[in-house]
Design an enzyme around this catalytic site. Structure first.
Site, PDB file in Angstrom:
ATOM      1  N   SER A 267      -1.502 -11.242 108.213  1.00 41.05           N
ATOM      2  CA  SER A 267      -0.641 -11.712 107.117  1.00 41.05           C
ATOM      3  C   SER A 267       0.038 -13.039 107.422  1.00 41.05           C
ATOM      4  O   SER A 267       0.378 -13.333 108.571  1.00 41.05           O
ATOM      5  CB  SER A 267       0.448 -10.680 106.836  1.00 41.05           C
ATOM      6  OG  SER A 267      -0.107  -9.529 106.289  1.00 41.05           O
TER       7      SER A 267
ATOM      8  N   GLU B 154      -0.150  -0.552  95.558  1.00 41.75           N
ATOM      9  CA  GLU B 154      -0.861  -1.186  94.455  1.00 41.75           C
ATOM     10  C   GLU B 154      -2.271  -1.591  94.898  1.00 41.75           C
ATOM     11  O   GLU B 154      -3.250  -1.386  94.177  1.00 41.75           O
ATOM     12  CB  GLU B 154      -0.098  -2.420  93.953  1.00 41.75           C
ATOM     13  CG  GLU B 154       1.197  -2.100  93.224  1.00 41.75           C
ATOM     14  CD  GLU B 154       2.299  -1.589  94.128  1.00 41.75           C
ATOM     15  OE1 GLU B 154       2.430  -2.098  95.265  1.00 41.75           O
ATOM     16  OE2 GLU B 154       3.025  -0.660  93.728  1.00 41.75           O
TER      17      GLU B 154
ATOM     18  N   GLU C 188      -7.749   0.801 109.321  1.00 43.88           N
ATOM     19  CA  GLU C 188      -6.295   0.828 109.289  1.00 43.88           C
ATOM     20  C   GLU C 188      -5.819   1.888 108.325  1.00 43.88           C
ATOM     21  O   GLU C 188      -4.882   2.621 108.589  1.00 43.88           O
ATOM     22  CB  GLU C 188      -5.776  -0.544 108.856  1.00 43.88           C
ATOM     23  CG  GLU C 188      -4.257  -0.604 108.762  1.00 43.88           C
ATOM     24  CD  GLU C 188      -3.767  -2.017 108.543  1.00 43.88           C
ATOM     25  OE1 GLU C 188      -4.576  -2.864 108.110  1.00 43.88           O
ATOM     26  OE2 GLU C 188      -2.583  -2.273 108.815  1.00 43.88           O
TER      27      GLU C 188
ATOM     28  N   GLN D 151      -2.554  -7.262 115.554  1.00 45.21           N
ATOM     29  CA  GLN D 151      -3.474  -7.754 114.541  1.00 45.21           C
ATOM     30  C   GLN D 151      -2.773  -8.869 113.759  1.00 45.21           C
ATOM     31  O   GLN D 151      -1.751  -8.646 113.126  1.00 45.21           O
ATOM     32  CB  GLN D 151      -3.815  -6.579 113.635  1.00 45.21           C
ATOM     33  CG  GLN D 151      -4.444  -6.937 112.326  1.00 45.21           C
ATOM     34  CD  GLN D 151      -4.308  -5.784 111.344  1.00 45.21           C
ATOM     35  OE1 GLN D 151      -4.626  -4.643 111.663  1.00 45.21           O
ATOM     36  NE2 GLN D 151      -3.815  -6.061 110.153  1.00 45.21           N
TER      37      GLN D 151
END
Lengths: 391, 372, 391, 372
Positions: free
Chosen positions: A125, A372, A240, A122
């Protein structure tokens, strides 16, 4: 199991149980080659029961897949998570292909993916866009019948052994943010794709940098519309989190069992340490219960934000468990085998598993969305709290 | 045992700190190789002795040192902790030097301290044994006095910089009680085996002794108290190193949080990151306060010094480990990468927490000392 | 103490020590009335050494006040925090009066405040503006030589026994936010000021609501300029955090001592509980060390954000300490004396102090700025992290 | 001991939940007075029995109950926890009813259960003594069989709703072992003293017995196992109440975080508050999962039920206490005010954590049961 017996009154459940029994009879796991077994499983619609018939599924509710896995696992058959090394493809990308792609794409990709002939990665990023996909810079420009891709991806799991990748690239300008993104299937073996392994905290290279230099992708390999990338990414990320968070049932129990073994080897059973272990055992039980519940609740193609809950819990839990393991090792925790560069699939147990898992567990709260980001998702999508104002 | 060094004026501390920081930055080695801890590069080590006099800080002037105090040594460890430098400082000036000074043995001091001060001698203290207990009641390693000198037999483990040391001070039990002996690792009967360390910035060794020739440094009347004082000193030094490491981790985190933009804002403007950094500061400053107080108490030989050192080591261990973990988290995937500095602090913090006894070990001692 | 002996070489220090010795000689604490002693202390400039001469000070560095307090405390003299019940005035409002007010205001207010003849309260918070002063709605309108005040304050400590209050009111319009604020001295005994006690978690009423209905305040009672209120508030809040956070030296040790006493009464010393107590002892030591350092570092009239650090630490610490105390009480923690409504100064020990302090400690992370606000201050003002974007 | 109740279909749970929630909302008492826990208002209690059949849920139909199971009772406690209602539910249906059922004593059941089911009898179990230990090996309270019946002497403390109870089941030691006896608190020799409770929504009493007349409910062959089963049941009920309380605290926090504007934004848009709420949800759902699993295991008398109840009570205690504290923090000064609901949850959470053994007590038991 209570689940199976309760739900077996349901005709769908009976159908699935019958199909699994037939599969196991015709292809006894003990004597059948793994790939052959998985092909047969796919052809009977038992790969993803929620997918359309003929495409690895039966068009049934997704939670029945849990039953399939339980039955197969009990019979010693290969299960997705444990045997394929392709969890990314099977768990996350396949649902996105079915939701956003075309039937001819399903036919081309799903069967080789499920039976392990084609590993998927995948490609999301980028160095300047970790958690924030709306800042992606890799560009896709249409040139005749091809899209031409240029840019760099980073932190790409399994890119070094993948045959295919799902690439997120920008078709609009930078200001278009999340609206100007598209998803493509790319051939990772193309010479215009350069994969460079990234070494991590324990010397292993689970992740990679991937460079695209004028890679040409046929227009037919676009998934959905040229501005549908953001929706594809959301489908994948929701899956995911279920996958990373959930993993196989009892992931928490496995980590706990490892450190309990270390603990029981100790001569002194310090009560303070013991209480920490009990607390971890309680949290592990809670996490496994929650995760099993989340897996059962999954509706067709529609994992909700509960996956974020599971991911958040497991990442904290595993860090806590292995920190305990290190403390239980006492001075032995000072030692470590080799930091030699290796791919994760080369890993051979060397007696320093606690240390390695301890180091690696730091990544659990980062990869696949940081804790986060998970807390944002839970706060906003589960609890309905207002979003941060955009600056 | 007396602490007769002259303390620097606090106004000179900033200067010393800058000099140390610049020096460590200059001789920072490239990233350590994965397979083993790199051997000590003796060039910078000698230069540090010659130019800065670091190794001789605690050594009295009559033996070639600066005659300074633990206060200055604490500064060295704070800076070494920041720099994460693999110099054998903790072994040589954190353990061996205070052990020699505490022995009160003028002959031994005269023989060994000048070499330590000029950088030609790396020294360490071997007290832990394979069971890995840092504060045992007795030792399996035994020492026997013979007509031609002492002989020592047994196995020591987790010996800091044992593979580099020119002098190994060995703690052993003799027929009359605990003794401390000097062993030359190049003598027959001594086998030094490098241990693969989780923290590749500090080497560890196992030292096997078979009737190895040894020189008495402290006899049963002196050795136990000398060892206690040495460990207190080493705890203060290690805590200072942990404070330095924690400071560096916070500095990196804050720097990254200021620079890194996600979702159109520097991530440090998000409360999740900002408040995490604030909590890190609270922990760091708490640790620093405990470490400085412990240093003063050891320096002044105050009756509460065992309490103070146990508090400092226990707290600073958890502080540094936590800050190093937070630093990885704040850096995201980069924090987790081999190329980046963050994971090396995490490994240093993990190992430092174990050295000289775990936080829990020290808290168990504190429960006794505080009569809880 | 090392500090005293080191710094006594300094002529300022010698002067202060001499003055204290004289004061103690002329007014032996054992035989002197408290108010009389405090007046004498004020007149010798030993109230706030950093203040101007003749106004309770000597114009010396603020940190010398620590020495004064240590010497007085050692001699059994009344100290500000313990004897006055006017910490708010002495610790926070006085520095703001000196920084922002006029000499005639100093003369009018400082001496009665210091010697306890006039208790002060601080009128900041409002129902719609807790931590956010820029949203204050209480209005001050100039009418001839008077300002006319209308509005409501809330969570006002000590208003029920205060003679004077420092009021923050809006002179501009609501959109002027923090720029349109002014600070006034108000007479709390005026019939147009209505004080209503607010009962809290333990039945006590430390706090009050205060209503202003056409209260007329002479223009001379404005502190600074009509738009200087925000600066006055910042001066006060910085001092408040030092005061709430720091309080008297060893505040943490006192709480710890209370629970250690409970602990030592227990028959079984469970090792897990014991370890918790040791951890609290370590944190207490750290907090007291930091706090002492902060008190020493204070420069004249200029407490920095370090006060936020101390406040954050102490509020967490006290909650942890009293939670331990409750757990150490075991089943006795189920019991409590009376929740009867009372003012804090009426409090008589009734054998349920741990329970009361446990309940009350929940307010430590709220009053005087929440822990969240403290972390913002630390993040932004100490660490230099960027502010939240304004929506 | 058998659990022979018929379980509701899960689809009916939502309806039951709504009915309970509406009922508790309707009879929510005004804020409890400060000086004492208010006496039970018998009107709503009787109405709850008549209209909803809550008190008779576990009671078999032949004795006037619904013959339902612990699953339905768990729902009642979740809702009671949310409502923070001072009804004597935990005593009557969480302790006394399962104790009577577990006794297997048909005579006692026939005599007492119908009154419990119709709301005319409030009942409780007195097992703890002034030392405050919830799981002692033996009792100081003694029971003696005489020609004219049993007599019981001793002091019981922390007796839930002891001041309201029409029936007190007393656990005592007899010459032949542990027994459970029924005591009428209006009989001579019984003195019931109200205790001032931190949590004013649940009253506590001390019960002093001096040769008080008593009826045997379970003899030495049955009483210990009946007590164990009763405590397991009560732990599940209390954990359910804690889950309900935690749920309410999170709900209040989220509601306030959405509405309250500070610095120009709803405070729930700040990560400090948003992430806190997310962590609260994680804890709440973990606690709920443990509580539900424990309920199933007790219901099915599974061999691991002691592990499951200890895990549930231990975790849910800390969860509720933490969520109640966070709820105060998120509400700021308002959360700290007497007029507002938040502090009452905090007190309930504090007391509930102690009842039936502290989290640590249960973890110590778990360490044994798990062989750690």
């Amino acid at each position: 199991m209570a689940t199976v017996s309760t739900a077996a009154s349901d005709p769908d459940m009976r159908r699935v149980v019958t199909l699994v029994e037939e599969l196991l009879r015709e292809f006894p796991p003990a004597t059948t080659d793994t790939t052959e077994f998985l092909k047969a499983q796919f052809d009977r619609g038992l790969a993803w029961v929620q997918f359309p018939a003929g495409r690895g599924g039966l068009g049934l509710p997704r939670n029945l897949q849990v039953t399939v896995q339980e039955l197969l696992s009990a019979a010693g058959a290969p299960t997705m998570d444990h045997y394929l090394g392709n969890a990314l493809g099977v768990g996350m990308i396949a649902p996105a292909l079915v939701r956003h792609g075309r039937p001819d794409q399903w036919d081309a990709y799903l069967r080789p993916m499920f039976c392990g002939e084609e590993i998927w990665c995948q490609l999301f990023s980028e160095p300047a866009a970790g958690s924030d996909l709306s800042a992606l810079r890799t560009r896709a420009v249409l040139d005749g019948d091809d899209w031409v891709i240029n840019g760099q991806k980073i932190w790409t799991t399994a890119a070094h052994r993948a045959g295919r990748g799902l690439l997120m690239a920008r078709t609009g300008d930078l200001e278009s943010r999340h609206r100007g993104l598209a998803a493509f299937v790319v051939d990772m073996r193309d010479p215009r794709v350069d994969v460079r392994p990234l070494r991590q905290i324990d010397g292993s290279a689970h992740l990679n940098e991937v460079y695209f230099d004028d890679l040409r992708v046929p227009a037919a390999d676009l998934i959905g519309a040229p501005d549908e990338g953001w929706q594809v990414a959301i489908t994948i990320m929701m899956n995911e989190r279920v996958s990373i968070g959930g993993g196989s049932a009892g992931e928490g129990s496995q980590a706990l069992a490892e450190v309990v073994e270390v603990w029981r080897r100790r001569e002194d059973r310090d009560p303070v340490m013991r209480d920490r272990l009990v607390q971890l055992a309680i949290k592990t039980r809670a996490a496994d219960l929650l995760n099993r519940k989340a897996a059962r609740d999954l509706a067709v193609d529609n994992p909700g934000p509960e996956g974020s809950l599971a991911k958040l819990i497991y990442s904290q839990l595993k860090q806590g468990v292995y920190e305990f393991g290190m403390d239980a090792l006492d001075s032995e925790a000072l030692l470590f085998g080799s930091y030699a560069f290796h791919h994760p699939e080369d890993h051979v147990p060397d007696g320093f598993e606690i240390q390695r898992h301890y180091l690696f567990a730091r990544g659990d709260s980062i990869g696949g969305g940081t804790s986060e980001v998970m807390r944002n998702v839970i706060g906003e999508r589960v609890l309905g709290l207002p979003k941060e104002p955009r600056p | 045992m007396t602490v007769d060094g002259a303390r620097l004026d606090p106004s000179e501390y900033d200067e010393l700190r800058q000099v140390l920081r610049a020096f460590f930055a200059r001789c920072q080695p490239s990233e350590p190789p994965a397979e083993h801890t790199p051997p000590l590069d003796r060039g910078p080590w000698l230069r540090m002795a010659r130019e800065l006099g670091v190794q001789g800080l605690l050594v009295p002037e009559r033996w070639g040192g600066a005659g300074a105090t633990l206060a200055e040594v604490g500064l060295v460890f704070e800076e070494a902790g920041r720099a994460l430098h693999p110099f054998p400082l903790l072994s040589t000036i954190g353990l061996a030097t205070p052990a020699l000074l505490a022995s009160g043995n003028e002959v031994a001091m005269k023989r060994y301290l000048p070499g330590i001060a000029d950088g030609s001698r790396v020294a360490t203290l071997a007290f832990v044994e394979p069971a890995g207990r840092w504060n045992p009641g007795s030792y399996d390693t035994t020492a026997v006095a013979r007509a031609d000198g002492w002989q020592v037999s047994g196995v020591k483990d987790y010996v800091l910089d044992g593979g580099e040391a020119d002098l190994v001070l060995v703690v052993a039990d003799s027929a009359d009680g605990q003794v401390m002996l000097a062993v030359d690792p190049r003598q027959p009967g001594v086998r030094v085996i490098d241990r693969p360390a989780l923290d590749r910035s500090r080497s560890l060794a196992r030292v096997e002794l078979e009737a190895a020739p040894a020189t008495l440094v402290a006899g049963p009347g002196r050795a136990p108290e000398a060892l206690r004082h040495t460990v207190d000193t080493a705890l203060v030094c290690l805590a200072a190193e942990q404070v330095g490491g924690g400071e560096r981790c916070l500095e990196m985190s804050v720097g990254h949080a200021r620079e890194r933009v996600q979702f159109g804002r520097p991530i440090g403007s998000f409360q999740a990151i900002k408040h995490r950094c604030a909590d890190m500061l609270v922990e760091l400053e708490s640790g620093r306060a405990l470490q400085r107080a412990a240093l003063e108490q050891v320096l002044h030989h105050s009756p509460d010094r065992h309490i103070a050192t146990a508090m400092a080591k226990s707290f600073c261990s958890e502080m540094f480990r936590h800050l190093a973990a937070e630093n990885i988290q704040i850096h995201g995937a980069m924090g987790f990468s081999w190329e980046f500095e963050a994971h090396r602090h995490y490994k240093r913090a993990t190992a430092a927490a174990v050295l000289f006894g775990s936080p829990l070990d020290h808290r168990l001692r504190l429960a006794e000392l505080l009569d809880y």
